[in-house]
Design an enzyme around this catalytic site. Structure first.
Site, PDB file in Angstrom:
ATOM      1  N   GLY A  66      -8.641  36.603  28.037  1.00  0.00           N
ATOM      2  CA  GLY A  66      -7.456  36.354  27.212  1.00  0.00           C
ATOM      3  C   GLY A  66      -7.881  36.315  25.754  1.00  0.00           C
ATOM      4  N   GLN A 276      -8.166  38.691  39.439  1.00  0.00           N
ATOM      5  CA  GLN A 276      -8.789  38.138  38.234  1.00  0.00           C
ATOM      6  C   GLN A 276      -8.066  38.614  36.977  1.00  0.00           C
ATOM      7  OE1 GLN A 276     -12.996  38.181  37.547  1.00  0.00           O
ATOM      8  NE2 GLN A 276     -13.481  37.594  39.642  1.00  0.00           N
ATOM      9  N   THR A 277      -6.732  38.684  37.012  1.00  0.00           N
ATOM     10  CA  THR A 277      -6.017  38.887  35.753  1.00  0.00           C
ATOM     11  C   THR A 277      -6.070  37.556  35.002  1.00  0.00           C
ATOM     12  OG1 THR A 277      -3.988  38.216  36.846  1.00  0.00           O
ATOM     13  CG2 THR A 277      -4.436  40.591  36.737  1.00  0.00           C
ATOM     14  N   SER A 278      -5.788  37.570  33.693  1.00  0.00           N
ATOM     15  CA  SER A 278      -5.891  36.323  32.920  1.00  0.00           C
ATOM     16  C   SER A 278      -4.654  35.446  33.123  1.00  0.00           C
ATOM     17  CB  SER A 278      -6.128  36.624  31.444  1.00  0.00           C
ATOM     18  OG  SER A 278      -7.471  36.957  31.243  1.00  0.00           O
ATOM     19  N   ALA A 279      -4.406  35.057  34.365  1.00  0.00           N
ATOM     20  CA  ALA A 279      -3.223  34.259  34.682  1.00  0.00           C
ATOM     21  C   ALA A 279      -3.301  32.844  34.107  1.00  0.00           C
ATOM     22  CB  ALA A 279      -3.050  34.189  36.204  1.00  0.00           C
ATOM     23  N   CYS A 424     -29.533  35.389  37.296  1.00  0.00           N
ATOM     24  CA  CYS A 424     -29.746  35.167  38.726  1.00  0.00           C
ATOM     25  C   CYS A 424     -29.497  33.696  39.035  1.00  0.00           C
ATOM     26  CB  CYS A 424     -31.111  35.637  39.186  1.00  0.00           C
ATOM     27  SG  CYS A 424     -32.463  34.612  38.769  1.00  0.00           S
ATOM     28  N   GLY A 512     -11.609  29.270  31.761  1.00  0.00           N
ATOM     29  CA  GLY A 512     -10.943  30.231  32.627  1.00  0.00           C
ATOM     30  C   GLY A 512      -9.639  29.761  33.231  1.00  0.00           C
TER      31      GLY A 512
HETATM   32  P1  NAD Z   1      -9.566  39.650  30.285  1.00  0.00           P
HETATM   33  O1  NAD Z   1      -8.409  39.096  29.557  1.00  0.00           O
HETATM   34  O2  NAD Z   1     -10.669  40.311  29.549  1.00  0.00           O
HETATM   35  O3  NAD Z   1      -9.068  40.680  31.411  1.00  0.00           O
HETATM   36  C1  NAD Z   1      -7.944  40.474  32.215  1.00  0.00           C
HETATM   37  C2  NAD Z   1      -7.362  41.836  32.559  1.00  0.00           C
HETATM   38  O4  NAD Z   1      -6.203  41.674  33.381  1.00  0.00           O
HETATM   39  C3  NAD Z   1      -6.916  42.612  31.317  1.00  0.00           C
HETATM   40  O5  NAD Z   1      -7.564  43.854  31.318  1.00  0.00           O
HETATM   41  C4  NAD Z   1      -5.401  42.726  31.474  1.00  0.00           C
HETATM   42  O6  NAD Z   1      -4.904  43.937  30.961  1.00  0.00           O
HETATM   43  C5  NAD Z   1      -5.231  42.639  32.972  1.00  0.00           C
HETATM   44  N1  NAD Z   1      -3.929  42.116  33.400  1.00  0.00           N
HETATM   45  C6  NAD Z   1      -3.268  41.030  32.936  1.00  0.00           C
HETATM   46  N2  NAD Z   1      -2.155  40.810  33.637  1.00  0.00           N
HETATM   47  C7  NAD Z   1      -2.093  41.781  34.572  1.00  0.00           C
HETATM   48  C8  NAD Z   1      -1.197  42.053  35.628  1.00  0.00           C
HETATM   49  N3  NAD Z   1      -0.135  41.271  35.855  1.00  0.00           N
HETATM   50  N4  NAD Z   1      -1.450  43.121  36.432  1.00  0.00           N
HETATM   51  C9  NAD Z   1      -2.542  43.913  36.233  1.00  0.00           C
HETATM   52  N5  NAD Z   1      -3.421  43.691  35.226  1.00  0.00           N
HETATM   53  C10 NAD Z   1      -3.212  42.625  34.419  1.00  0.00           C
HETATM   54  O7  NAD Z   1     -10.120  38.418  31.135  1.00  0.00           O
HETATM   55  P2  NAD Z   1     -11.409  38.339  32.059  1.00  0.00           P
HETATM   56  O8  NAD Z   1     -12.579  37.900  31.269  1.00  0.00           O
HETATM   57  O9  NAD Z   1     -11.537  39.576  32.837  1.00  0.00           O
HETATM   58  O10 NAD Z   1     -11.008  37.120  33.006  1.00  0.00           O
HETATM   59  C11 NAD Z   1      -9.815  37.216  33.778  1.00  0.00           C
HETATM   60  C12 NAD Z   1      -9.476  35.928  34.494  1.00  0.00           C
HETATM   61  O11 NAD Z   1     -10.323  35.744  35.618  1.00  0.00           O
HETATM   62  C13 NAD Z   1      -9.583  34.695  33.643  1.00  0.00           C
HETATM   63  O12 NAD Z   1      -8.551  33.815  33.975  1.00  0.00           O
HETATM   64  C14 NAD Z   1     -10.912  34.147  34.048  1.00  0.00           C
HETATM   65  O13 NAD Z   1     -11.022  32.788  33.846  1.00  0.00           O
HETATM   66  C15 NAD Z   1     -10.947  34.483  35.522  1.00  0.00           C
HETATM   67  N6  NAD Z   1     -12.289  34.641  36.026  1.00  0.00           N
HETATM   68  C16 NAD Z   1     -12.870  33.661  36.702  1.00  0.00           C
HETATM   69  C17 NAD Z   1     -14.159  33.802  37.157  1.00  0.00           C
HETATM   70  C18 NAD Z   1     -14.825  32.737  37.852  1.00  0.00           C
HETATM   71  O14 NAD Z   1     -14.222  31.767  38.148  1.00  0.00           O
HETATM   72  N7  NAD Z   1     -16.083  32.900  38.106  1.00  0.00           N
HETATM   73  C19 NAD Z   1     -14.848  34.955  36.964  1.00  0.00           C
HETATM   74  C20 NAD Z   1     -14.237  35.936  36.261  1.00  0.00           C
HETATM   75  C21 NAD Z   1     -12.952  35.776  35.782  1.00  0.00           C
END
Ligand code: NAD
Length: 577
Positions: A66, A276-279, A424, A512
Site C-alpha cells: 500500500g 495478498q492484495t493490500s486489503a 533464510c 501489513g
Molecule cells: P502492494 O500494495 O505492493 O501490492 C498489492 C497488489 O494487490 C497491488 O499490485 C494491487 O494492484 C493489487 N490489488 C489490490 N486490490 C486488488 C484486488 N481487489 N484484486 C486484484 N488485485 C488487487 O502490497 P504487498 O507488499 O504486495 O502486500 C500485499 C498485502 O499482503 C499486504 O496487506 C501485506 O501486509 C500482505 N502480506 C502479508 C505477508 C505476510 O504476512 N507474511 C506477506 C506478504 C504480504
C-alpha cells in the site's frame, strides 16, 4: 518504472530529491560517505529501500504494502542523509515517522539509529486519525520493513512464502504442491512472490491482479511465468500444467473477488485459495470491483468515502467467494492482509474468520523455536559476497536439508533486486552456547575480517518474526492463552535489542494489517569484521530469537517450553507454574 505506477493520495511529500535521483539505489563499494560502517549501512539501506528496482513507487517514497514509506517527505529524506553523514560513532539519531527529530550523544555500543513509525495512542489508533495526521504531514505509514529500511524487494518475502506453502503441502498432502492449483490475488511488492513460491514448491498458481504494470514487473523479474488474456485461458493452461505435474504460474488482469466468483460459477474449485492484495488499507491499498485502476485512482482522489465503501463491499464479496470455495473443498487461508478483519469490523461479518490465518495454521510451531526470517545484505553490492555467505550457511548447518534445498533454489531462481541479499529461517536452537542465528552471524563477521567478503554485511529481518509482533489478526492470532492483543512483547523486544547493542532498532504500528491492528519491532546489526560487531551479534542474535521462545513458552506452547529446556533459556516463572 515509477512514473508508470499509480499515484497515491497527495500527502504533500514534495518533489523527488536530487540526491535520490543521483543515487538511484544504495551506494556500493568499499569507500564510505559516513563516519563509520554503522551509519553507512543505514544510509545504504535507506537508499536500497528506494532503489527503483526494489521499491514499488519510489517517486512517492512508497516502498511496498500500500503506502509503506521509507521517509515522510523528500525534505525529510535529504535531512536523514545529512544527519547520517554527520553522525558520530558515539551518537544516536532519532527518526519519528520518517523524519529526523534529534541526535544525542550516547556511546559506541548503543544503536546509531532509533526509529518509531506510525504509532498512535490506543483510543486514537485508527485509520481516521492516521489519515488526518498524514494529510498534515505529521505522521507516516512505515509498514514493516519500509520505514525501518530493511526491505530488500520481493526476494525478502519469498522464503517465508515458500516455507508457508511447503508446510501447507506437508500438512494437507504429505508432499509438495505437485499437481495442485493455488488461486490468489495481488502481484505487488510482497504478493508478487506468490507465483514463484508456488512453482518452487512444484505447484501451479493463478493470480488475479488489477494493475497490468504489476503483472509486467513480475514477468520481467521471473517471479511469474505467463500472463493470460482471459480467466478461461488461465484455467485451461493451469489445469493442463497441474495434470502434467509441471510447475506453472499465470496472471489474469482482473479483480480477485471477480475471479474467485467466476471460478465458482464455472464450478472450478482450486486446491488452495488465499490472497495478498493490500486489503489492510481499504483506501490506498485494495481496489474495488467495477472500476479500472485509473478510474479507481480518480475516485480515491475525488470521493474517498465512496471509494472506501466500494472497496469494503468488494472485500465482503471476496470473503464470501473464499468461504464458498472452501465449502466446495478448497484449502483456504488468509495470508496476513487483514481481509477477514476488515469484513468483520466494517460489515459485521463474524463468519469472515471461518477460514484460518496462515500463522496459526502453518508458522507458529516455527515461532515457538525462535525460528524466523533472518535476512542479510551485502553492502559492497557484490553478488560474490552473498554467494560466499550461501556457502557459509550450508557449511554451518549441513544437517538442515530444507535450508540447503532453499539456498540451491534461491541461487537458481531468485534474482537480486538492489543490494544482493538473502533470507533464510534460523532459530534459537543452541550449540556450544550459541544460537543458530548467532553462529551464522559470527561466521559472516569472521569472513569479513578475513577479507573473504569484500565489505560489511548488514543483518536484519522481517518484523514478522517469532518474538517481535503483537497482531491479533496475524502473528498472534488465536494464541493459546488469549494474549493476542498484548503488545508488551514487541516493546520488550525493541528495548532488549537496544540493550544488546543492535545498530538500528525500530518500533512500528500498523504494518501489513493496518493502523491499530499491530505493533512490531525490528533491528539491524552491521557485521564489519570487528570484535565489537562480534560482541553485538552474539548478544542480539540471542536476545532477538530468544524473545520468540519466551513469548510462546509464556503462552503455554509445548514446543517453546521444550526449546527453553533444550537451549537453557531462563524462564523465571516456569518452575512455579
Ligand atoms: P502492494 O500494495 O505492493 O501490492 C498489492 C497488489 O494487490 C497491488 O499490485 C494491487 O494492484 C493489487 N490489488 C489490490 N486490490 C486488488 C484486488 N481487489 N484484486 C486484484 N488485485 C488487487 O502490497 P504487498 O507488499 O504486495 O502486500 C500485499 C498485502 O499482503 C499486504 O496487506 C501485506 O501486509 C500482505 N502480506 C502479508 C505477508 C505476510 O504476512 N507474511 C506477506 C506478504 C504480504
Amino acid at each position: 518504472m515509477s512514473e508508470q505506477e499509480p499515484a497515491s493520495t497527495d500527502t504533500g511529500i514534495g518533489e523527488p530529491s536530487d540526491e535520490w535521483r543521483e543515487y538511484r539505489g544504495a551506494p556500493t563499494g568499499t569507500d564510505i560517505e559516513c563516519e563509520g560502517w554503522r551509519q553507512e549501512a543505514a544510509l545504504r539501506m535507506l537508499n536500497n529501500n528506494l532503489d527503483p528496482e526494489v521499491a514499488e513507487n519510489p517517486e512517492d517514497l512508497v516502498v511496498y504494502g500500500g503506502t509503506g514509506r521509507a521517509a515522510r517527505s523528500w525534505d525529510a529524506y535529504d535531512a536523514i542523509l545529512d544527519e547520517l553523514r554527520e553522525l558520530g560513532d558515539e551518537e544516536t539519531l532519532l527518526v519519528q515517522s520518517g523524519k529526523p527529530v534529534g541526535r544525542f550523544p550516547t556511546h559506541e555500543r548503543a544503536p546509531r539509529v532509533l526509529i518509531a513509525n506510525s504509532n498512535l495512542v490506543g483510543k486514537w489508533d485508527d485509520w481516521e486519525h492516521f489519515h488526518e495526521l498524514e494529510a498534515e504531514g505529521k505522521i507516516m505509514y512505515g509498514q514493516m520493513t519500509a520505514g525501518s529500511w530493511a526491505y530488500i524487494g520481493t526476494q525478502g518475502i519469498i522464503q517465508g512464502t515458500y516455507e508457508t506453502l511447503a508446510e501447507l503441502g506437508r500438512q494437507e498432502y504429505e508432499s509438495d504442491l505437485e499437481g495442485k492449483i493455488v488461486a490468489t490475488g495481488g502481484l505487488g511488492g510482497m504478493s508478487g512472490a506468490q507465483p514463484l513460491a508456488v512453482t518452487m514448491n512444484r505447484g501451479v498458481c493463478i493470480a488475479a491482479e488489477v494493475d497490468a504494470r504489476r503483472i509486467e514487473r513480475r514477468l520481467e523479474t521471473d517471479y511469474l511465468m505467463e500472463r493470460a488474456e482471459s480467466l478461461d485461458e488461465a484455467l485451461e493452461a493451469a489445469e493442463a500444467a497441474a495434470e502434467a505435474g509441471e510447475p506453472y504460474s499465470v496472471a489474469v488482469e482482473m479483480n480477485v473477488a471477480d475471479m474467485l466468483e467466476a471460478m465458482a460459477d464455472r464450478e472450478f474449485v482450486p486446491d488452495i485459495v488465499t490472497d495478498q492484495t493490500s486489503a489492510h488499507d481499504e483506501l490506498e491499498g485494495y481496489y474495488p470491483s467495477g472500476y479500472t485502476v485509473a478510474e479507481a485512482d480518480d475516485l480515491r482522489e475525488s470521493d474517498p468515502e465512496r471509494y472506501v465503501e466500494a472497496s469494503l463491499d468488494t472485500m465482503e464479496r471476496h470473503v464470501d467467494a473464499v468461504l464458498d470455495l472452501q465449502e466446495r473443498g478448497a484449502v483456504a487461508f488468509e495470508y496476513g492482509n487483514n481481509l477477514r478483519g476488515q469484513v468483520e469490523e466494517h460489515r459485521g461479518r463474524e463468519d469472515a474468520f471461518d477460514f484460518p490465518g496462515f500463522v496459526p495454521a502453518y508458522i507458529r510451531p516455527m515461532f515457538c523455536r525462535g525460528r524466523g526470517p533472518f535476512r542479510w545484505a551485502a553492502l559492497s553490492g557484490d553478488p560474490a559476497d552473498i554467494h560466499r555467505t550461501d556457502e557459509a550457511v550450508t557449511e554451518l548447518f549441513p544437517e538442515n536439508d530444507s535450508l540447503t534445498r532453499w539456498i540451491d533454489l534461491a541461487q537458481e531462481q531468485v534474482s537480486f533486486q538492489g543490494l544482493p541479499s538473502r533470507v533464510c529461517w534460523l532459530g534459537y536452537e543452541t550449540d556450544d552456547g550459541l544460537t543458530e542465528r548467532a553462529r551464522f552471524a559470527l561466521r559472516i563477521n569472521e569472513l569479513v575480517a578475513e577479507g573473504e567478503i569484500s565489505a560489511p554485511i548488514v543483518v536484519t529481518r522481517d518484523h514478522l518474526d517469532a518474538g517481535s509482533v503483537a497482531s491479533p489478526h496475524r502473528e498472534t492470532e488465536a494464541m493459546k492463552d488469549g494474549t493476542d492483543a498484548v503488545a508488551d512483547w514487541p516493546i520488550l523486544n525493541a528495548l532488549l535489542n537496544c540493550a544488546a547493542g543492535a545498530d538500528i532498532v525500530s518500533v512500528h504500528d500498523g504494518g501489513g494489517v493496518g493502523i491499530g491492528n499491530a505493533l512490531h519491532a525490528n533491528n539491524h546489526v552491521v557485521l564489519d569484521g570487528s570484535d565489537l560487531a562480534a560482541e553485538k551479534a552474539r548478544r542480539v542474535f540471542t536476545t532477538d530469537p530468544g524473545m520468540g521462545v519466551i513469548r510462546h513458552a509464556d503462552a503455554g506452547y509445548d514446543e517453546a517450553i521444550d526449546e527453553t529446556d533444550q537451549s537453557d533459556v531462563p524462564v523465571p516463572m516456569r518452575d512455579r507454574r
